[in-house]
Design an enzyme around this catalytic site. Structure first.
Site, PDB file in Angstrom:
ATOM      1  N   PHE A  96     -78.510 -35.965  43.761  1.00  0.00           N
ATOM      2  CA  PHE A  96     -77.774 -36.609  42.698  1.00  0.00           C
ATOM      3  C   PHE A  96     -77.233 -35.650  41.878  1.00  0.00           C
ATOM      4  CE2 PHE A  96     -77.994 -38.076  38.434  1.00  0.00           C
ATOM      5  CZ  PHE A  96     -77.672 -39.241  38.412  1.00  0.00           C
ATOM      6  N   ASP A 104     -76.740 -26.963  41.962  1.00  0.00           N
ATOM      7  CA  ASP A 104     -76.954 -27.808  40.958  1.00  0.00           C
ATOM      8  C   ASP A 104     -78.532 -27.556  40.400  1.00  0.00           C
ATOM      9  OD1 ASP A 104     -77.704 -29.866  39.257  1.00  0.00           O
ATOM     10  OD2 ASP A 104     -76.262 -31.557  40.369  1.00  0.00           O
ATOM     11  N   LYS A 120     -79.676 -30.410  30.904  1.00  0.00           N
ATOM     12  CA  LYS A 120     -81.156 -30.865  30.636  1.00  0.00           C
ATOM     13  C   LYS A 120     -81.957 -29.764  29.861  1.00  0.00           C
ATOM     14  CE  LYS A 120     -82.022 -33.847  34.617  1.00  0.00           C
ATOM     15  NZ  LYS A 120     -82.310 -35.000  34.071  1.00  0.00           N
TER      16      LYS A 120
HETATM   17  C1  LIG Z   1     -79.789 -32.668  39.927  1.00  0.00           C
HETATM   18  C2  LIG Z   1     -79.014 -33.295  38.537  1.00  0.00           C
HETATM   19  N1  LIG Z   1     -77.594 -32.989  38.638  1.00  0.00           N
HETATM   20  C3  LIG Z   1     -76.856 -33.858  37.747  1.00  0.00           C
HETATM   21  C4  LIG Z   1     -77.546 -34.650  36.623  1.00  0.00           C
HETATM   22  C5  LIG Z   1     -76.875 -35.399  35.665  1.00  0.00           C
HETATM   23  O1  LIG Z   1     -77.135 -35.054  34.377  1.00  0.00           O
HETATM   24  P1  LIG Z   1     -76.600 -35.660  33.240  1.00  0.00           P
HETATM   25  O2  LIG Z   1     -77.241 -37.057  33.030  1.00  0.00           O
HETATM   26  O3  LIG Z   1     -76.818 -34.537  32.007  1.00  0.00           O
HETATM   27  O4  LIG Z   1     -75.109 -35.822  33.496  1.00  0.00           O
HETATM   28  C6  LIG Z   1     -78.971 -34.819  36.858  1.00  0.00           C
HETATM   29  C7  LIG Z   1     -79.725 -35.668  36.076  1.00  0.00           C
HETATM   30  O5  LIG Z   1     -80.614 -36.184  36.253  1.00  0.00           O
HETATM   31  C8  LIG Z   1     -79.577 -34.176  37.818  1.00  0.00           C
HETATM   32  O6  LIG Z   1     -81.141 -34.359  37.995  1.00  0.00           O
END
Ligand SMILES: Cc1ncc(COP(=O)(O)O)c(C=O)c1O
Length: 396
Positions: free
Chosen positions: A130, A217, A246
């Site tokens: 994700f 990520d 986050k």
């Molecule tokens: C691993 C990861 N990458 C990217 C995101 C996306 O972040 P945002 O919701 O701040 O755009 C998330 C959100 O849950 C995530 O867990």
């Protein structure tokens, strides 16, 4: 209160409204108290209403909220220095969210490829990953539910199974368009999937052999969550690019794309930008978040409490046939059941506990890094009782 008719129907919220928080607890509009084992999905690592964060927000708001990246921003430079010191990276671009941090990473990879004469650069991404909800990041995401209906997807992503080095090697042999690998060190939304020890190191080796960028990520795994400042620090490697969001702002929106070495000078003036990205308020807050995590030794607490909870769950759930697997890295905890268990979220809520279920069958626990043993025991007891209750009903 039901979701307002004037809100787009993007969410299906639980029937509860929180009005106040303190530490690991939240209070709803009826004055009921809840223990929070979600932290706003790995955001409020310091818990709620931390006085240091509150005072920085208040102080900064009376001085300067926003100017623009047209000018130097001292708070941004200070935060970038500290993040680079903690991670060993060289440069930072600040965004407002995780998806935007990943957009910056994807743009770095593509520009890096173009500069090497690759006209259609592609990025290797993983099943069950994700990376966000923007068009590029949902295209990188390995979940059809996130993508369905939004075709045509952004091209230039090659998908392989997670934790499968041979799959990456086989792409390396056959595809000259690859410029980078984008991977979560532990998959969060995908079900708290922890790869084999050595996975990141092997990816690092393949990237070095082919001059690809290794892009991590760490939006969910970063900022102490896994018992290291950044999850890659469990392995003996350095990424070329790392994204954060986050918990960096503990609730104030901020994202960051960090780059090292050859990746750090790819973006040049005019290539990328953001109106709010790195503004004085978000950067002051994030600097305070980092100092508080450090002063209160919360990375160490995440490691200790993570182990405590993992042991607790393993003891309590040993032999329970509904439980397929229990896994954790620091305070990123997943309990996988044999069947869908989304209903447990509402049942936990009735027991004054906030939990999350992801990937259908995985109870995901992301308590704030400040939790103590008493709070951890409450989480373990409540979750185990819910699972036991479910197993007994299934057996009846
Ligand atoms: C691993 C990861 N990458 C990217 C995101 C996306 O972040 P945002 O919701 O701040 O755009 C998330 C959100 O849950 C995530 O867990």
């Amino acid at each position: 209160m039901a979701n307002s008719d004037h809100l787009m129907k993007t969410y299906s919220p639980l029937d509860v409204t929180f009005e106040r928080g303190e530490g690991a607890y939240l209070w709803d509009s009826n004055g009921e108290k809840y223990l929070d084992a979600v932290s706003g999905i790995a955001v409020c690592n310091l818990g709620h209403s931390h006085p240091a964060v509150a005072s920085t927000i208040s102080e900064q708001s009376t001085r300067l909220l926003h100017t623009s990246n047209l000018y130097n921003i001292a708070n941004q430079q200070k935060l970038a220095d500290r993040l680079c010191e903690l991670s060993g990276m060289d440069r930072v671009f600040f965004s407002n969210s995780g998806a935007e941090a990943n957009e910056a990473a994807i743009k770095i990879a593509r520009l890096y490829g173009h500069k090497r004469g690759i006209k259609k650069p592609s990025i290797i991404v993983m099943d069950n990953s994700f990376h966000g909800r923007t068009m590029a990041t949902l295209s990188a995401t390995g979940n059809r539910k996130v993508q369905a209906g939004f075709e045509p997807l952004v091209q230039g992503f090659i998908r392989v199974p997670y934790d499968d080095i041979d799959a990456v090697k086989s792409i390396a042999k056959n595809d000259r368009s690859v410029v980078a690998v984008l991977v979560e060190p532990v998959q969060g939304e995908g079900g708290v999937n922890i790869p084999d020890t050595g996975y990141l190191k092997q990816l690092r080796t393949i990237c070095d052999e082919h001059d690809w960028l290794l892009m991590l990520d760490e939006i969910q795994t970063g900022m102490g969550r896994t018992g290291q400042w950044f999850a890659f620090q469990h392995s003996d490697i350095m990424p070329d690019v790392m994204t954060l969001a986050k918990a960096l702002g503990n609730g104030v929106p901020i994202g960051a794309c960090l780059a090292a070495g050859k990746a750090s000078d790819v973006l040049q003036p005019g290539n990328h930008g953001s109106t709010f990205g790195g503004n004085p308020l978000m950067c002051a807050t994030a600097s305070t978040v980092i100092e508080t995590i450090s002063n209160e030794k919360l990375v160490e607490n995440a490691q200790a409490m993570g182990q405590y909870m993992l042991d607790g769950f393993r003891n309590r759930l040993a032999g329970n046939t509904t439980v397929r697997d229990i896994r954790a890295l620091g305070l990123m905890i997943g309990i996988e059941l044999n069947e869908d268990c989304g209903d447990l979220v509402g049942k936990a809520l009735q027991n004054q506990l906030l939990i999350n279920v992801t990937a259908g069958k995985v109870i995901r626990l992301l308590p704030p890094l400040i939790i103590d043993e008493v709070q951890a025991d409450t989480i373990i007891d409540t979750v185990c009782e819910l699972i036991d209750d479910r197993s007994q009903k299934a057996a009846a």
